[in-house]
Design a protein around this motif. Structure first.
Motif, short mmCIF file in Angstrom:
data_model
loop_
_atom_site.label_atom_id
_atom_site.label_comp_id
_atom_site.label_asym_id
_atom_site.label_seq_id
_atom_site.Cartn_x
_atom_site.Cartn_y
_atom_site.Cartn_z
N GLN A 39 0.85 -1.20 0.00
CA GLN A 39 0.00 0.00 0.00
C GLN A 39 0.88 1.24 0.00
OE1 GLN A 39 -2.26 1.62 3.54
NE2 GLN A 39 -3.98 0.79 2.36
N ILE A 40 0.56 2.18 -0.86
CA ILE A 40 1.24 3.48 -0.92
C ILE A 40 0.20 4.52 -0.54
CG2 ILE A 40 2.48 5.13 -2.36
CD1 ILE A 40 3.37 2.83 -4.12
N ALA A 41 0.39 5.16 0.61
CA ALA A 41 -0.60 6.09 1.15
C ALA A 41 0.07 7.42 1.48
CB ALA A 41 -1.26 5.50 2.39
N ALA A 42 -0.74 8.43 1.64
CA ALA A 42 -0.23 9.75 2.01
C ALA A 42 0.35 9.69 3.42
CB ALA A 42 -1.35 10.78 1.94
N GLY A 43 1.36 10.51 3.65
CA GLY A 43 2.01 10.53 4.96
C GLY A 43 3.49 10.79 4.81
N LEU A 44 4.17 10.80 5.95
CA LEU A 44 5.61 11.00 5.91
C LEU A 44 6.28 9.84 5.17
CD1 LEU A 44 6.26 12.27 9.55
CD2 LEU A 44 6.22 13.62 7.44
N PRO A 45 7.33 10.13 4.38
CA PRO A 45 7.99 9.05 3.63
C PRO A 45 8.51 7.96 4.56
CG PRO A 45 8.69 11.19 2.82
CD PRO A 45 7.89 11.45 4.06
N ALA A 46 8.12 6.73 4.26
CA ALA A 46 8.55 5.57 5.06
C ALA A 46 8.38 4.32 4.22
CB ALA A 46 7.75 5.48 6.35
N PHE A 47 9.14 3.29 4.56
CA PHE A 47 9.06 2.00 3.87
C PHE A 47 9.11 0.93 4.96
CE2 PHE A 47 10.84 -0.48 -0.05
CZ PHE A 47 9.94 -1.50 0.20
N THR A 48 7.96 0.34 5.25
CA THR A 48 7.83 -0.59 6.37
C THR A 48 7.37 -1.94 5.88
OG1 THR A 48 7.20 1.27 7.79
CG2 THR A 48 6.81 -0.96 8.65
N ILE A 49 8.02 -3.00 6.38
CA ILE A 49 7.62 -4.37 6.08
C ILE A 49 7.12 -5.01 7.37
CG2 ILE A 49 8.35 -6.64 5.26
CD1 ILE A 49 10.46 -5.29 3.57
N VAL A 50 5.89 -5.47 7.37
CA VAL A 50 5.29 -6.11 8.53
C VAL A 50 4.81 -7.50 8.14
CG1 VAL A 50 4.60 -3.91 9.56
CG2 VAL A 50 3.02 -5.12 8.04
N GLY A 51 4.43 -8.30 9.14
CA GLY A 51 3.97 -9.66 8.87
C GLY A 51 4.94 -10.71 9.33
N LEU A 52 5.66 -10.42 10.42
CA LEU A 52 6.61 -11.35 11.03
C LEU A 52 7.74 -11.73 10.07
CD1 LEU A 52 6.54 -12.35 13.93
CD2 LEU A 52 5.65 -14.53 13.11
N PRO A 53 8.45 -10.72 9.50
CA PRO A 53 9.59 -11.03 8.63
C PRO A 53 10.84 -11.34 9.46
CG PRO A 53 9.34 -8.68 8.76
CD PRO A 53 8.22 -9.27 9.59
N ASP A 54 11.71 -12.22 8.95
CA ASP A 54 13.00 -12.42 9.59
C ASP A 54 13.97 -11.35 9.06
OD1 ASP A 54 13.71 -13.25 7.06
OD2 ASP A 54 14.74 -15.06 7.73
N LYS A 55 15.23 -11.44 9.47
CA LYS A 55 16.18 -10.39 9.11
C LYS A 55 16.39 -10.29 7.61
CE LYS A 55 20.74 -8.57 10.33
NZ LYS A 55 20.16 -7.25 10.63
N ALA A 56 16.44 -11.45 6.92
CA ALA A 56 16.64 -11.44 5.47
C ALA A 56 15.48 -10.75 4.77
CB ALA A 56 16.80 -12.87 4.95
N VAL A 57 14.25 -11.00 5.24
CA VAL A 57 13.08 -10.35 4.63
C VAL A 57 13.07 -8.87 4.96
CG1 VAL A 57 10.58 -10.37 4.44
CG2 VAL A 57 11.81 -12.51 4.78
N GLY A 58 13.44 -8.51 6.20
CA GLY A 58 13.49 -7.10 6.57
C GLY A 58 14.48 -6.31 5.74
N GLU A 59 15.58 -6.96 5.36
CA GLU A 59 16.58 -6.29 4.54
C GLU A 59 16.17 -6.17 3.08
OE1 GLU A 59 19.97 -8.71 5.25
OE2 GLU A 59 20.53 -7.70 7.13
#
Length: 532
Positions: A51-71
């Protein structure tokens, strides 16, 4: 806006008309990019929601990612920059649903990138949803191989979707059959395919070729009893234990077992290749045809043998599925690792217990083990044996537990080779001749067990074993007498019947007779310090 700069490393790969992708302005939306997570060789459906929504610029990954997915966030950002595509200065949220399932691995890079491209309307969102995607992104936008493409392709076929994977693994995915496979070398090539400015070629299934020749049984002089046991083991997929002094040829015999065994059947090859794919060990995406031969060092831990670790990877026992697991210097392995083999040997499965789930891998193996009779190795030679003999032999051999010892069908003594044997000319019978007899015996078993969930005599059990390996009256009397004197367990009784059935198959006879029972009993050994 010109999306791809002239200085981009990938700029010159495609026609100029492919280098103008302009996202249109649109209100916030949620794009979906299907992918999978792995539980053993099974695939779990994952919906990558972007989802790309209005707001301050940010890039967040949620859904219980491990470190490789977070990177993945940084790899995707760098890949977009390499293509001349800037992320919008808005709040970007990537949700990996279901959110309560741990997501592991770098293969989430590509579906995250595709979800972003769909949300930015660079590629059509409805087309992305028709594919299962997996692949690791390089900082220059190229796609690197990942583990698990073959199981993912089979899962995509079951879901009636296509598959997107790195170019190096297109041949692996093509084995799923009946699905559309896109195997681009880079993210740019995939974008251009969806924009209609480039057509990706259809990958062809690839199979591993036997480039190296296997050692020949003709190289071994003497050891006729051990060679016979090796042939029986190959014909019925029986477990084998060789006991003898150093230099008697135990490792040489084990190394020649793959040359006696038939190649994998198509269904077996697919199953074995799926395990190696999940482990990331399927070279160049080529399907395996030769039966695996795994020979881990005796310092191997329980996770390396059975499987486990951070991502519950398959261990040696699963990588040897439908093949051979060779354990040299058997008593030197950790006691816990050897005891952990008991369950896979019996059930044909390796179950890895984790905090939040149990992962199961197939592990129908043929165990071949070798050991010295004692620590110094010269228990039977008074001139070379140490001062602690024979007590040292009893202590050394009892490192192998009775339950594990009982699960081995064939126990064979491999004596030291005499100088007279070494002076003999090479044997007339080599691996090719023995392999022909083994293939004939395996063909008999394939016909016998057609429609059954088993393939070889070593897997027969219960009513099936009683039906196919019931000995004649003389054979049953001999078996009953020997079981009483040798104090055979119920498991030992059944393993004698299995070996006898294989001996009959090697002769090409239908019934199991007294001679088959007698020879099968000759391969049951009581180890020192045990009563049975």
């Amino acid at each position: 806006m010109v999306l791809f700069r002239a200085g981009c490393p990938l700029h010159n790969e495609f026609p100029p008309e492919a280098n103008s992708i302009a996202p249109r302005r649109r209100v916030s939306m949620t794009a979906h990019a299907p992918t999978v997570a792995f539980a053993g060789i099974d695939c779990l459906d994952i919906d990558v929601q972007v989802q790309i929504a209005a707001g301050l610029p940010a890039f967040t990954i949620v859904g219980l990612p491990d470190k490789a997915v977070g990177e993945s966030r940084e790899r995707v950002r760098a890949a977009f920059n390499a293509l001349g595509l800037a992320l919008p200065p808005k709040r970007i949220t990537v949700n990996l649903a279901p959110a309560d399932l741990l997501k592991e691995g770098s293969h989430f890079d590509l579906p995250i990138a595709l979800g972003l491209l769909a949300a930015m309307e660079v590629v059509p969102p409805d087309e992305i949803e028709g594919y299962v995607a997996l692949g690791e992104l390089g900082l220059d936008g190229r796609l690197a191989p990942v583990a698990g493409v073959l199981p993912a392709a089979i899962a995509a076929r079951a879901a009636e979707k296509g598959l997107i994977c790195p170019a190096a693994q297109g041949g692996e995915a093509a084995w799923a059959g009946g699905i559309e496979v896109l195997a681009p070398s880079s993210l740019l090539a995939l974008i251009n395919h969806f924009k209609g400015t480039q057509v990706l070629s259809v990958p062809e299934p690839r199979i591993a070729e036997d480039e190296s020749s296997l050692p020949d049984l003709r190289d071994i002089k003497g050891q006729e009893t051990a060679k016979r046991a090796l042939e029986i083991a190959a014909a019925g997929a029986h477990n084998l234990l060789m006991i003898g002094p150093p230099g008697s040829g135990k490792s040489m015999l084990a190394a020649r077992l793959p040359g006696l065994m038939p190649p994998l059947e198509p269904a077996e090859a697919l199953e074995v290749s799926m395990i190696h794919s999940v482990a990331g060990q399927l070279a160049e995406g080529k399907l395996l045809r030769r039966r695996p031969f795994r020979d881990p060092h005796h310092s191997a831990s329980v996770p390396s043998l059975i499987g486990g670790g951070l991502r519950a990877k398959p261990g040696e026992v699963s990588l040897a599925h439908h093949g051979v697991l060779f354990l040299d210097e058997l008593p030197e392995f950790q006691r816990g690792a050897l005891e952990a083999l008991r369950q896979p040997l019996e059930s044909g499965r390796a179950v890895i217990a984790r905090v939040n789930a149990h992962v199961t891998y197939p592990a129908r193996i043929q165990l071949v083990a070798a050991m010295n009779p004692c620590r110094c190795g010269h228990l039977g030679d008074p001139a070379l044996a140490c001062s602690k003999a024979p007590k040292c032999g009893q202590d050394y051999q009892t490192r192998i537990s009775g339950p594990l010892f009982d699960r081995i069908d064939l126990h064979v003594e491999v004596p030291a080779v005499s100088p007279a044997d070494l002076a003999l000319p090479p044997p007339a019978e080599g691996s090719e001749t023995v392999a022909a007899r083994v293939a004939a015996a395996r063909a008999i078993q394939a016909e016998r067990y057609r429609g059954q969930p088993i393939r070889t005599n070593a897997e027969a059990d219960g009513e099936i074993l009683e039906a196919v390996a019931a000995p004649d009256a003389a054979g049953r009397r001999l078996l009953a007498e020997a079981a009483e004197q040798m104090r055979l367990s119920a498991r030992g009784w059944h393993r004698v019947l299995r070996v006898a059935r294989t001996l009959a198959d090697l002769e090409g006879v239908e019934g199991v007779h007294r001679l088959h029972i007698a020879e099968a009993l000759s391969y049951r050994r009581l180890m020192p310090g045990r009563n049975g």
